[in-house]
Design a protein around this motif. Structure first.
Motif, PDB file in Angstrom:
ATOM      1  N   GLY A 175       0.803  -1.227   0.000  1.00  8.30           N
ATOM      2  CA  GLY A 175       0.000   0.000   0.000  1.00  8.30           C
ATOM      3  C   GLY A 175       0.827   1.264   0.000  1.00  8.30           C
ATOM      4  N   LYS A 176       2.109   1.129  -0.346  1.00  2.00           N
ATOM      5  CA  LYS A 176       2.973   2.314  -0.326  1.00  2.00           C
ATOM      6  C   LYS A 176       3.406   2.686  -1.737  1.00  2.00           C
ATOM      7  N   ALA A 177       3.827   3.925  -1.874  1.00  2.00           N
ATOM      8  CA  ALA A 177       4.352   4.366  -3.163  1.00  2.00           C
ATOM      9  C   ALA A 177       5.834   4.011  -3.216  1.00  2.00           C
ATOM     10  N   SER A 178       6.348   3.721  -4.422  1.00  4.93           N
ATOM     11  CA  SER A 178       7.775   3.431  -4.552  1.00  4.93           C
ATOM     12  C   SER A 178       8.558   4.724  -4.302  1.00  4.93           C
ATOM     13  N   PRO A 179       9.835   4.622  -3.905  1.00  5.44           N
ATOM     14  CA  PRO A 179      10.600   5.859  -3.649  1.00  5.44           C
ATOM     15  C   PRO A 179      10.572   6.885  -4.789  1.00  5.44           C
ATOM     16  N   PRO A 180      10.689   6.470  -6.090  1.00  2.11           N
ATOM     17  CA  PRO A 180      10.602   7.513  -7.121  1.00  2.11           C
ATOM     18  C   PRO A 180       9.224   8.184  -7.161  1.00  2.11           C
ATOM     19  N   ALA A 181       8.155   7.383  -6.952  1.00  4.75           N
ATOM     20  CA  ALA A 181       6.801   7.961  -6.944  1.00  4.75           C
ATOM     21  C   ALA A 181       6.633   8.917  -5.770  1.00  4.75           C
ATOM     22  N   SER A 182       7.191   8.534  -4.615  1.00  3.84           N
ATOM     23  CA  SER A 182       7.129   9.413  -3.441  1.00  3.84           C
ATOM     24  C   SER A 182       7.866  10.716  -3.716  1.00  3.84           C
ATOM     25  N   ALA A 183       9.037  10.586  -4.379  1.00  7.14           N
ATOM     26  CA  ALA A 183       9.828  11.785  -4.675  1.00  7.14           C
ATOM     27  C   ALA A 183       9.052  12.725  -5.595  1.00  7.14           C
ATOM     28  N   VAL A 184       8.414  12.159  -6.632  1.00  7.80           N
ATOM     29  CA  VAL A 184       7.627  12.979  -7.568  1.00  7.80           C
ATOM     30  C   VAL A 184       6.489  13.672  -6.819  1.00  7.80           C
ATOM     31  N   ALA A 185       5.795  12.901  -5.957  1.00  6.70           N
ATOM     32  CA  ALA A 185       4.671  13.470  -5.202  1.00  6.70           C
ATOM     33  C   ALA A 185       5.144  14.548  -4.243  1.00  6.70           C
ATOM     34  N   THR A 186       6.282  14.314  -3.593  1.00  8.19           N
ATOM     35  CA  THR A 186       6.801  15.283  -2.621  1.00  8.19           C
ATOM     36  C   THR A 186       7.211  16.586  -3.315  1.00  8.19           C
ATOM     37  N   VAL A 187       7.775  16.460  -4.514  1.00  5.96           N
ATOM     38  CA  VAL A 187       8.204  17.664  -5.241  1.00  5.96           C
ATOM     39  C   VAL A 187       6.984  18.437  -5.757  1.00  5.96           C
ATOM     40  N   PHE A 188       6.028  17.699  -6.331  1.00 13.36           N
ATOM     41  CA  PHE A 188       4.923  18.382  -7.007  1.00 13.36           C
ATOM     42  C   PHE A 188       3.792  18.833  -6.092  1.00 13.36           C
ATOM     43  N   SER A 189       3.533  18.114  -4.981  1.00 11.08           N
ATOM     44  CA  SER A 189       2.332  18.461  -4.191  1.00 11.08           C
ATOM     45  C   SER A 189       2.353  19.889  -3.634  1.00 11.08           C
ATOM     46  N   PRO A 190       3.498  20.433  -3.140  1.00  8.28           N
ATOM     47  CA  PRO A 190       3.458  21.847  -2.716  1.00  8.28           C
ATOM     48  C   PRO A 190       3.186  22.790  -3.882  1.00  8.28           C
ATOM     49  N   LEU A 191       3.750  22.461  -5.051  1.00 13.14           N
ATOM     50  CA  LEU A 191       3.528  23.308  -6.228  1.00 13.14           C
ATOM     51  C   LEU A 191       2.061  23.257  -6.659  1.00 13.14           C
ATOM     52  N   GLN A 192       1.475  22.053  -6.603  1.00 13.53           N
ATOM     53  CA  GLN A 192       0.061  21.906  -6.970  1.00 13.53           C
ATOM     54  C   GLN A 192      -0.814  22.693  -6.001  1.00 13.53           C
ATOM     55  N   SER A 193      -0.455  22.594  -4.711  1.00 11.34           N
ATOM     56  CA  SER A 193      -1.228  23.301  -3.689  1.00 11.34           C
ATOM     57  C   SER A 193      -1.184  24.813  -3.936  1.00 11.34           C
ATOM     58  N   VAL A 194       0.023  25.324  -4.224  1.00 11.86           N
ATOM     59  CA  VAL A 194       0.182  26.765  -4.476  1.00 11.86           C
ATOM     60  C   VAL A 194      -0.594  27.167  -5.733  1.00 11.86           C
TER      61      VAL A 194
END
Lengths: 164, 271
Positions: free
Chosen positions: B29-48
């Motif tokens: 039920g977890k995201a792979s490290p590259p998927a986590s990295a993509v989500a971590t980079v993009f989610s603040p930008l998406q929020s803004v």
């Protein structure tokens, strides 16, 4: 083919991904969304050729697959196929053709959707897929033209006409 | 120099590696490290990006519809007062219900804690119906946690990374929810179709299901999905189809949640 700056392609994809997942995903036309990432892949393939198109397709597939946490492989292969197919075209068809972005957007959408339909483990009904593909082709063809010229200015700022 | 075809093949091998990595992480039920990295980079930008858009929309709305907003505000205030009194009444019933269950020695239903989350990203394509939330494993979210909002059931968490999570909406093709009609308790499974309407299947052929019936979660497990708590509103029956040849009864449901208009949800996390 010209060497498009890799960072510029990544930046274009990043911006497209942001727009796609925040605003464009909420805009539905006949229950279909415009896939901006796929249109960027088509434009990059037109401007930079087969290899750049495939690379851009790979990155777009990774982003689309990670965004939905779903069928990553199908997304990557379908986008790589679309990028490679469109990138292969300019050798046969002149990119001086004014309708090239529109024709390539339709072709890229058809290739990507067909590969996705074949590869994806989920069963899509043929009527849904046909409606989705037709509307997507029309949407992408509309978006492709302005996006192509915008990307051409951004990706190859020194080129007078085409990168290749 | 390698030919373009060799390079494309190399790309596909790289893709295969990513897919294997992703599917192995997905089993937990977890995201792979590259998927986590993509989500971590993009989610603040998406929020803004979403907040900037919302700010402009708000400014435009205030300038154009000032009078309407004032009227709407008054209406909402009266509705809030009404909802508050209704909530107090329901809290009384809940307390009474708990006491009665204790007297009857019925097991206490497991309750969770509601965690507020913001939708920071929507699905990139038409093939799935999913959203990205700005809460992840660091906030106590696990895979299969239930996602809901004031209108009713939204879906379930399917993948968690440290700061974000992906939730599948009930309209997603791979979604299945144990549900029942509120009027007759006819049980079945609400399945996503990938479009606006959901299909309510596996209902007893002789069950009394009519157009306009409210459908809510039954608390029963459907497949290997989340265990949805009983009583969450799923939607309203739009149309009923009876197939006498196969003794099959299906209903089409209009989800109660306007998925295109919600921006915040609750995640029911385990305590």
């Amino acid at each position: 083919m010209a060497q498009l700056a890799f960072w510029r392609v990544c930046l274009a994809l990043g911006v497209a991904y942001l727009i796609q997942t925040t605003y464009l995903a909420q805009l539905l036309v006949y229950e279909t969304r415009c896939d901006l990432l796929l249109v960027v892949v088509v434009c990059v393939a037109l401007l930079g050729g087969q290899e750049r198109g495939a690379w851009c397709g790979f990155l777009a597939g990774v982003l689309s697959g990670y965004a939905g946490a779903w069928h990553l492989g199908s997304f990557i292969v379908s986008r790589v196929a679309a990028g490679a197919a469109v990138g292969y075209l300019p050798r046969k068809v002149s990119t001086e053709n004014a309708f090239a972005p529109i024709i390539c957007a339709v072709l890229g959408t058809l290739v990507a959707d067909l590969v996705f339909l074949v590869m994806s483990p989920t069963n899509f009904s043929l009527t849904w897929w046909l409606r989705h593909t037709i509307v997507s082709c029309l949407l992408h063809a509309t978006v492709a033209y302005p996006l192509y010229f915008l990307l051409k200015k951004f990706l190859c700022p020194t080129a007078k006409f085409h990168c290749n | 120099m390698r030919s373009p075809l060799t390079r494309i093949l190399l790309l596909l091998f790289l893709a295969a590696g990513l897919v294997i990595w992703q599917s192995r992480s997905r089993q937990h039920g977890k995201a792979s490290p590259p998927a986590s990295a993509v989500a971590t980079v993009f989610s603040p930008l998406q929020s803004v990006t979403l907040r900037v858009g919302a700010w402009f929309m708000d400014v435009g709305r205030v300038m154009v519809r000032r009078e309407d907003i004032r009227t709407e505000n008054e209406l909402l205030r009266s509705r809030l007062a009404n909802a508050e009194s209704q909530k107090n009444r329901l809290l009384g019933y809940q307390k009474e219900n708990l006491e009665l269950r204790k007297l009857l020695e019925l097991p206490v239903r497991p309750s969770g804690k509601a965690l507020a989350a913001e939708i920071v990203g929507y699905q990139a394509t038409d093939f799935s119906q999913r959203v990205t939330l700005n809460v992840g494993s660091r906030h106590g979210v696990f895979s299969k946690d239930v996602v809901y909002c004031a209108y009713g059931l939204v879906g379930q968490v399917i993948q968690v990374s440290p700061f974000t999570s992906v939730a599948a909406l009930i309209t997603d093709r791979e979604s299945g929810v144990g549900a029942m009609t509120a009027r007759t308790f006819a049980k079945g499974i609400v399945m996503g179709s990938g479009e606006r309407l959901c299909k309510f299947s596996y209902i007893n052929f002789n069950a009394d299901v009519r157009e306009g019936d409210m459908v809510e979660t039954s608390g029963l497990v459907a497949g290997q999905g989340a265990i949805y708590p009983r009583g969450l509103v799923v939607g309203k029956v739009l149309r009923v189809e009876r197939d006498k040849a196969y003794s099959r009864l299906d209903a089409y449901i209009d989800p109660a949640v306007p998925f295109d208009r919600i921006s915040a949800v609750f995640v029911r996390i385990r305590q």
